[in-house]
Design an enzyme around this catalytic site. Structure first.
Site, short mmCIF file in Angstrom:
data_model
loop_
_atom_site.label_atom_id
_atom_site.label_comp_id
_atom_site.label_asym_id
_atom_site.label_seq_id
_atom_site.Cartn_x
_atom_site.Cartn_y
_atom_site.Cartn_z
N ALA A 277 106.79 -40.22 27.50
CA ALA A 277 106.27 -38.92 27.90
C ALA A 277 107.06 -38.46 29.11
CB ALA A 277 104.77 -39.01 28.24
N GLU A 313 101.53 -40.05 33.60
CA GLU A 313 102.20 -38.74 33.72
C GLU A 313 101.39 -37.79 34.61
OE1 GLU A 313 105.14 -38.81 32.79
OE2 GLU A 313 104.96 -40.60 31.54
#
Length: 917
Positions: A277, A313
């Site tokens: 990600a 993230e």
């Protein structure tokens, strides 16, 4: 070209504001960029040229302050645009054309399943437009996206949506060689990010997507919008990701006082992605495997990974985005710190969802064990190989090659050691000071350590060596008990092997947690410690570990320390590096009896697991050296059998105890590796455990095979884990009852965890029932890309059974499967990567066929996606550990790849360093 950290200079030109307009087309996307540029007086002399990064760009127009420049006023090469005479401050306007459809490297702007996506870290923005593409140039971005509404109904970029509307037709200006106008209806959307950011955090998405949404009120009372965007039909699979995002936001508010700073936060799932990600400010782009969490396609491990990656993230919003890296050598500044944060988040979430305090502690221990398994299986070998580097490298040729387990996982361990040294509250004070000093800046690792040190009144100069020294330190322990004096003496010596470019090492600052376990009664001893220096022994005040007065965190700062423990009433066993307090290898001569005692009684759950691992490794190595399993493994069987019967132990923890160390981990303990012999020894130990405890494995499977609605909570997941490890051992006995049980579980499972565990157990049986299960699995999940990745990976890592041909033959057949694509990173990792990196004996077949396959695939993938090819290239970087006949064949394969032209910088750096090792 080698880039050196010592050569860093500040940017000559700064950019305050960026206005981008994208007219999106599969082959002829037009990018209009307007940059507010000013000379950096601290770096560039007057009249310094403007040099902008750019790759694979077709320049259509170039203006400065509205004035078009003729061709003689600038220069373009493969990597840059240079303008010699520019004002001190000006507006730069460019129009460029790019080809997203041809971008198989998935760096910059690319296409996936009809949509447009970006990946700009580390140096992808230069493939979008001309820019000083380095992390210390931070600007505010306003982005307008224009595209055909039918093809791309959703238009997203960083920050907050400003405005949107319709266009009657294709807005692109006609240019020589340009695409024909598109007569479909177009639309547009404008986004503004109020926070300055480096270009690597830029993102856009234009695709046919749908969103699940949730409103959230932050700690300060602001209402924010959370969105998870996926392709239509996948909405029902986003609930866990959304819940994980909300939990991450709440946790960061409570643990570190950090709040979401935008009006909305978006996650987008894409099927083609080089990484897991990307933390682009406010618009996180995710590999779909870390978004979808449906029990019918995702295992318990997948559910945990989704929560971890979503948290990781999101946490970057502060540790990476609000404060970012000055240069790419400082990558661990954001990644090591954020991995530590996501590990703590996952541990806290597991504990919060446990049944009681005991199971919460066990859940934390299981998480710690899982993290250490990754470190030892991947990072320790990297530290011992040709690509060894400090967590803050001193030089690189291709920055994409330094997104490594050293920078991430070892970097997290370095942060954890700081946390241990200053305590939870002290670490929070240090992080608060870090943001107070550096919010909105691009900084270095030194500035982070300084904030921790200054907030706690500590001198951490020696600790900084962790950032500059490569290699895994080793701590040698020797103990002696004097019964008459009731004194236990512990001598600890640290040393670190040489690494590329670092032949000589100096002592590190190592927090080393120690306890004493009674040899006879298994009780922890209360600790009274002194340190002997020369002829003198001085009382030592120590920091208590997590188990309070029974654990001392000793600080090793010299090559040798001698610690004296007084008032020890009976012979103890030293419990060393409790909780894995530092990323070191502990060398201590435990015998089988001591390991059995620690496995049965150590109050530190990590070291209880560690004792079993040491026992298993010692047994495998002994069998490899010629011992008979029945003779060598009898004490191990008694230890495992007792733990299997200990119902007071959490099931998830017991599953960890019974999971054998990987072949790769055992290989790292050997001087010379014969992979076939190693597999035979490991399988011999495993079969002996299976057959000796067959009735207990069968009972453990049946007693935990309860039918209940699926839940990914740690208690339910733990029961499944224990049930499935027991099933695997039971099936290893090859009994008909066990195979029947595995087939029944495979057919009746209502969740992917149980179904794939049963299939994996059946893979060790061979024969028609195994092959039928493999076929039924493919038929059932043919339309599920993420499940097919599992199917490919399972077969790529199979152990060859007597009636089978080489696994490589099966891998080549699977490469012709309609679902396989060399353009999809997940598929390449699942099949080719799993075989080369995860099937030691088959990949390292004595005839060298695996190495020929490796060179063929590295070159084929390199032509499409150098980042994925370079990761595959790492499969041979430890070639000198193997038998001489294999070494020769591996060297030939490396030389074959090295000599190939063209060859990406990514792959070239790996193979040349491997050959030079």
């Amino acid at each position: 070209m080698t880039v050196h950290r010592s050569d860093y200079t500040p940017p000559s030109w700064l950019v305050d504001d960026v206005r981008l307009v994208f007219d999106l087309d599969p082959r002829h996307t037009q990018v209009e960029a307007t940059l507010s540029v000013r000379r950096n007086p601290a770096a560039a002399p007057p009249h310094a040229p403007l040099v902008l990064d750019g790759e694979q760009l077709e320049l259509l127009e170039l203006r400065i302050d509205g004035r078009a420049l003729d061709a003689g006023a600038y220069r373009i090469d493969e990597r840059s645009l240079t303008v010699d005479r520019v004002p001190e401050r000006f507006e730069l306007h460019t129009i460029s054309r790019i080809d997203p459809q041809a971008n198989t490297a998935l760096s910059g702007l690319y296409r996936s399943n009809g949509g447009y996506f970006t990946q700009c870290e580390a140096e992808g923005f230069r493939r979008i437009t001309w820019f000083p593409d380095r992390p210390d140039v931070m600007a505010r971005y306003t982005v307008t996206l224009r595209a055909p509404r039918e093809a791309c109904p959703v238009l997203l970029s960083n920050g907050n949506l400003v405005d949107a509307g319709s266009l009657a037709h294709d807005p692109r200006a006609r240019t020589d060689g340009g695409a024909d106008r598109d007569d479909r209806e177009w639309h547009w959307a404008t986004w503004h990010d109020p926070f300055p950011k480096p270009s690597y955090l830029f993102a856009l998405v234009a695709a046919r997507l749908v969103a699940t949404e949730r409103r959230l009120r932050t700690r300060s009372g602001r209402d924010v919008l959370l969105q998870v965007w996926v392709e239509p039909g996948n909405e029902a699979r986003t609930g866990h990701a959304m819940d994980s995002l909300e939990r991450a936001i709440r946790w960061d508010e409570q643990r570190f006082g950090l709040e979401l700073d935008l009006d909305r936060f978006m996650i987008v799932a894409v099927g083609d992605f080089n990484m897991g990600a990307m933390e682009n400010k406010g618009l996180n782009i995710f590999n779909a495997k870390y978004v979808f969490a449906d029990p019918h396609i995702a295992t318990d491990h997948d559910f945990a990974a989704v929560e971890s990656v979503v948290g990781h993230e999101y946490f970057h919003n502060w540790t990476g985005n609000r404060v970012t890296c000055r240069d790419w050598f400082q990558l661990t500044l954001k990644e090591g710190l954020t991995v530590f944060r996501d590990q703590e988040f996952s541990a806290d979430m597991l504990a919060a969802r446990s049944e009681d305090a005991a199971s919460a502690a066990s859940a934390r221990a299981v998480k710690r064990i899982e993290d250490v398994r990754v470190l030892r299986s991947a990072q320790f070998p990297e530290d011992a190989g040709p690509m060894a580097h400090p967590i803050r490298p001193d030089a690189y040729e291709e920055i994409n090659n330094f997104y490594t387990v050293t920078v991430y996982e070892k970097g997290a361990e370095v942060i954890r050691m700081l946390h241990t040294l200053v305590g939870r509250d002290g670490f929070r004070r240090g992080l608060d000071l870090y943001f107070q000093r550096h919010d909105g800046q691009a900084v270095t690792c030194d500035e982070f350590v300084s904030a921790i040190a200054d907030a706690n009144g500590l001198a951490l100069e020696q600790f900084r060596r962790w950032y500059s020294q490569a290699g895994t330190p080793r701590v040698r322990a020797r103990g002696h008990y004097d019964a008459t004096a009731r004194r236990y003496t512990l001598e600890l010596e640290q040393h670190c092997p040489s690494a590329p470019g670092q032949p000589d090492k100096v002592p590190l600052h190592i927090p080393f947690a120690v306890g004493l376990v009674g040899f006879d009664d298994g009780r922890d001893r209360r600790l009274r410690i002194g340190e002997r220096v020369g002829d003198q022994t001085r009382a030592l005040a120590f920091r208590a570990g997590e188990t309070g007065e029974h654990t001392a965190v000793l600080e090793l700062t010299r090559a040798r320390h001698v610690f004296v423990f007084d008032d020890v009433d009976a012979m103890p066993i030293a419990s060393l590096a409790r909780g894995f307090s530092a990323p070191v290898v502990v060398e201590h001569d435990y015998d089988d009896t001591a390991l059995a005692r620690l496995a049965a009684h150590d109050s530190d759950p990590f070291n209880r697991w560690e004792a079993v691992q040491r026992f298993l490794v010692a047994s495998i190595v002994a069998v490899l050296s010629g011992a008979e399993p029945a003779q060598r493994c009898a004490p191990l069987v008694r230890t495992i059998g007792a733990l299997l019967e200990d119902s007071a132990l959490d099931p998830a923890f017991r599953e960890q105890l019974f999971t054998l160390p990987s072949e790769g981990f055992v290989a790292e303990q050997l001087t010379v590796v014969d992979p076939g012999a190693l597999r035979a020894a490991r399988n011999g130990v495993r079969r002996y455990l299976a057959e000796s405890l067959a009735a207990q494995w069968a009972d453990a499977w049946s007693s935990h095979a309860r039918r209940e609605p699926y839940s990914p909570d740690p208690v339910s997941a733990g029961r499944r884990a224990l049930k499935n490890v027991a099933l695997a051992y039971w099936v290893d006995t090859q009994s008909d009852d066990a195979i029947d049980a595995a087939v029944a579980q495979f057919d009746a499972a209502d969740n992917m965890t149980d179904r794939i565990a049963a299939l994996q157990a059946l893979l060790h049986t061979g024969g028609e029932r195994r092959d039928a299960a493999i076929a039924r699995f493919a038929e059932r999940y043919g339309g599920e890309p993420l499940v097919l990745d599992k199917w490919f990976a399972l077969q790529a890592t199979m152990h060859r059974q007597p009636a089978d041909g080489p696994v490589l033959q099966r891998v080549r057949e699977l490469m012709r499967h309609p679902a396989y694509s060399a353009r999809n990173p997940n598929r390449v990792r699942a099949l080719v990567g799993s075989f080369c990196n995860g099937n030691l004996a088959e990949f390292h077949a004595a005839d060298g066929s695996g190495y020929a396959f490796w060179s063929e695939q590295v070159l084929a993938v390199d032509a499409l996606n150098p980042q994925i090819a370079s990761r595959l290239a790492r499969a041979l970087d430890r070639w000198r550990k193997f038998t001489p006949d294999r070494q020769a064949k591996m060297r030939e394969a490396l030389e074959r790849v090295s000599a190939h032209r063209p060859l990406s910088n990514d792959v070239r750096e790996i193979v040349e360093k491997s050959l030079a090792a």
